[in-house]
Design a protein around this motif. Structure first.
Motif, PDB file in Angstrom:
ATOM      1  N   ARG A   1       0.826  -1.210   0.000  1.00 44.81           N
ATOM      2  CA  ARG A   1       0.000   0.000   0.000  1.00 44.81           C
ATOM      3  C   ARG A   1       0.857   1.255   0.000  1.00 44.81           C
ATOM      4  N   LYS A   2       0.577   2.131  -0.954  1.00 45.39           N
ATOM      5  CA  LYS A   2       1.315   3.402  -1.062  1.00 45.39           C
ATOM      6  C   LYS A   2       0.506   4.502  -0.382  1.00 45.39           C
ATOM      7  N   LYS A   3       1.195   5.564   0.009  1.00 44.66           N
ATOM      8  CA  LYS A   3       0.517   6.704   0.640  1.00 44.66           C
ATOM      9  C   LYS A   3      -0.258   7.484  -0.419  1.00 44.66           C
ATOM     10  N   GLN A   4      -1.525   7.799  -0.110  1.00 44.05           N
ATOM     11  CA  GLN A   4      -2.334   8.578  -1.058  1.00 44.05           C
ATOM     12  C   GLN A   4      -1.839  10.020  -1.077  1.00 44.05           C
ATOM     13  N   LEU A   5      -1.629  10.557  -2.287  1.00 43.78           N
ATOM     14  CA  LEU A   5      -1.158  11.934  -2.421  1.00 43.78           C
ATOM     15  C   LEU A   5      -2.353  12.875  -2.378  1.00 43.78           C
ATOM     16  N   THR A   6      -2.280  13.917  -1.546  1.00 45.58           N
ATOM     17  CA  THR A   6      -3.353  14.921  -1.480  1.00 45.58           C
ATOM     18  C   THR A   6      -2.730  16.294  -1.665  1.00 45.58           C
TER      19      THR A   6
END
Length: 610
Positions: free
Chosen positions: A542-547
């Motif tokens: 799981r990758k970090k969601q970019l915001t």
């Protein structure tokens, strides 16, 4: 008539008590090497695995010329798993050197091998080794050796065995523990004086029992044994029979090539006489326990059947998503050929095909260690396969289900005794005796063989790495009830991909991880250990969601705990009943038998309903 120019001797001892080092020094002082010849330590451990682990796996023959006498020496394996090797070697010799560590004293393997030697009426030379150890306790060990001989019903002559005191590393030996020696002459002289020369009846027809098998790609099986009577000449007609198969007609063959042992090698010979230990090629399907004899006098020699295997594992073709990436040999045909080739060399190994499964084989041996060494050897040769958790082989005796019982001896610091007894008690162990040794405690248990599965890691943790444990098969006893194999669960990868730091950071809160960032994983692969009893599915990809919102500290570096590196033995100990170990030349991966999460859940719920 005796052949006074010969002595046949086996060296028996526990793991790491110095057998191979002593043979090194005997070879040097026996003049096998030239004065300026470069040598390696533990020259008899020719196998890579033997050199790495510091143990002897295969029995080996060597010969030393001492004066005008040839000493045929056999360096035997110490680990209990290779007891099959030891049993047959003892049939070739007339006496044994019992090597005992001056600090550890007699261990379980000493009891097992020595009892076999005493039953055969062999003379024993006791050598207390490592007398230069700072923690040596020579006088206590002398008493322990005498107690062991009494326990094993040694005869009066065997109880009066000569005792020598030696430092194999320094190459010195003496008749007294208080007077240091200068060389190994006392040992050589004692062998000549005390070990009887082999009987050599040259007038009778030729007869030889095959006690060991060597294997060579060019000539096939090589039979090794001691000639019991008569003379054998090259290209002579011979017959092969077996004591345990009296109804099978003897096979005709020819002694194509013969060798005798000299130093570290084999030397071709054209004739050999009774009493000699020789090697012979040219008989295709020869096996241990066969008798080679003169066709005019076919008489099979009695041979004690090798003890049956006690542990079994299933070897199968690798069917994981990453199958075929690393290995050179991946098909069921190649796996079948390799396993059957191993049975040519290892007499205590049994390979059987599983009904209805074309690509899986049951491999039974004498303990986890012998099977793990086979797995590691095959892995290095380029094989790729999967193995199941080890399981014990039960027997039905007098209508009752019986299981193999191991005699376990642990040597632990006094402060660890409570933890060890508690853990072994939960594994159905019965304590037999407890003996203080300085500030340590030596405890003997009888416990089911399955109770040892997965225990070694716990043992090393409980004793802070200072404990010594050794076990040997004792007997079969009625089934002692169910045991919990593992009190932890597994962390299982939820999807196929590459592990990333963010996914691992979130997963490490659930348990200890086996992998780091950048490692390729697949669905159903075990990536860590859960402290709870149930399995937990984690997404390490799981990758970090970019915001587009930024908060203070949100981009700080993630702190990852270093992954736990697992050896082959640790992986085998860790396996749960519904897991497999994927073995490739480059990787060891633990996986669930059913990879898909939904199918696994359905299967586990179905089992619970039953």
């Amino acid at each position: 008539m005796q052949n006074e120019k010969l002595r046949n001797v086996a060296i028996i001892a526990h793991v790491d008590h110095g057998k191979t080092t002593l043979v090194d020094q005997m070879l040097k002082q026996g003049g096998v090497y030239r004065e300026n010849q470069e040598t390696v330590e533990r020259v008899m451990d020719s196998n890579d695995l033997e050199r790495e682990r510091g143990i002897t796996i295969l029995a080996k023959n060597t010969a030393i010329e001492y004066g005008d006498t040839q000493l045929n020496l056999v360096d035997t394996p110490g680990p209990a798993a290779f007891g099959g090797e030891v049993e047959r070697i003892l049939k070739m010799v007339n006496g044994v050197i019992l090597l005992v560590d001056a600090a550890e004293g007699p261990m379980p393997q000493n009891r097992f091998v020595l009892s076999r030697a005493l039953e055969l009426g062999h003379r024993v030379i006791v050598v207390i080794n490592k007398i230069d150890r700072p923690d040596q306790r020579i006088h206590d060990v002398i008493d322990e050796v005498l107690e062991l001989l009494l326990d094993l019903d040694a005869t009066a002559d065997q109880l009066d065995s000569p005792m020598l005191f030696c430092s194999a590393r320094q190459g010195i030996c003496s008749y007294s523990p208080d007077v240091p020696g200068t060389d190994l002459k006392p040992l050589f002289d004692t062998i000549l004086d005390y070990i009887p020369a082999p009987e050599a009846d040259l007038d009778q027809p030729f007869q030889m029992l095959v006690s060991a098998i060597d294997y060579n790609e060019f000539v096939g099986r090589i039979a090794i044994g001691r000639i019991e009577r008569g003379t054998l000449k090259q290209n002579q007609e011979i017959a092969v029979c077996n004591y345990h198969n009296p109804d099978t007609p003897a096979k005709k063959a020819k002694a194509v090539s013969m060798y005798e042992f000299q130093g570290l090698g084999k030397v071709p010979i054209t004739a050999a006489t009774a009493g000699n230990i020789i090697a012979m090629s040219g008989i295709g399907d020869i096996t241990i326990g066969d008798t080679i004899c003169d066709p005019t006098c076919v008489e099979a020699l009695p041979f004690v059947k090798i003890s049956a295997p006690t542990v079994e594992m299933t070897f199968s073709v690798n069917d994981s998503p990453y199958a075929g990436r690393d290995g050179k040999f991946v098909t069921s045909r190649q796996l079948r050929e390799r396993l059957s080739r191993e049975t040519l060399k290892d007499v205590s190994l049994r390979v059987s095909e599983i009904e209805g499964a074309m690509d899986a084989f049951n491999v039974a041996g004498r303990g986890e260690m012998s099977l793990s060494i086979l797995i590691e050897t095959m892995r290095r040769e380029g094989y790729e396969f999967q193995v199941s958790p080890p399981r014990v082989l039960y027997q039905t005796i007098d209508g009752k289900k019986c299981e193999p019982i191991e005699r376990l001896v642990v040597d632990v610091p006094s402060e660890s005794v409570g933890a060890v007894i508690e853990k072994l008690g939960a594994r159905k162990a019965d304590m037999q005796e407890m003996t203080p040794v300085g500030n340590r405690m030596k405890i003997e248990f009888l416990l089911p063989a399955r109770g040892l599965f997965g225990y070694r890691n716990e043992f090393m943790t409980d004793t802070k790495g200072e404990g010594i444990m050794a076990s040997v098969f004792d007997s079969y006893a009625p089934y002692k009830g169910d045991l919990t194999r593992r009190n932890t669960g597994s962390l299982i990868s939820f999807e196929t991909g590459t592990a990333v730091g963010y996914g691992l950071f979130n997963a490490q809160d659930r348990g200890a991880l086996f992998i780091g960032p950048g490692v390729e994983v697949y669905e159903g692969m075990v990536v860590g250990i859960s402290p709870k009893l149930e399995d937990i599915t984690v997404n390490v990809c799981r990758k970090k969601q970019l915001t587009n919102t930024r908060a203070a500290g949100s981009d700080d570096a993630l702190r990852l705990i270093p992954p736990r590196q697992m050896s082959l033995e640790q992986c085998l100990e860790f396996l749960a009943d519904d897991e497999l170990l994927e073995v490739t030349p480059k990787n060891l991966r633990i996986r669930k038998t059913i990879l898909n999460h939904e199918q696994r859940m359905k299967a586990s719920h179905g089992n619970k309903k039953k």
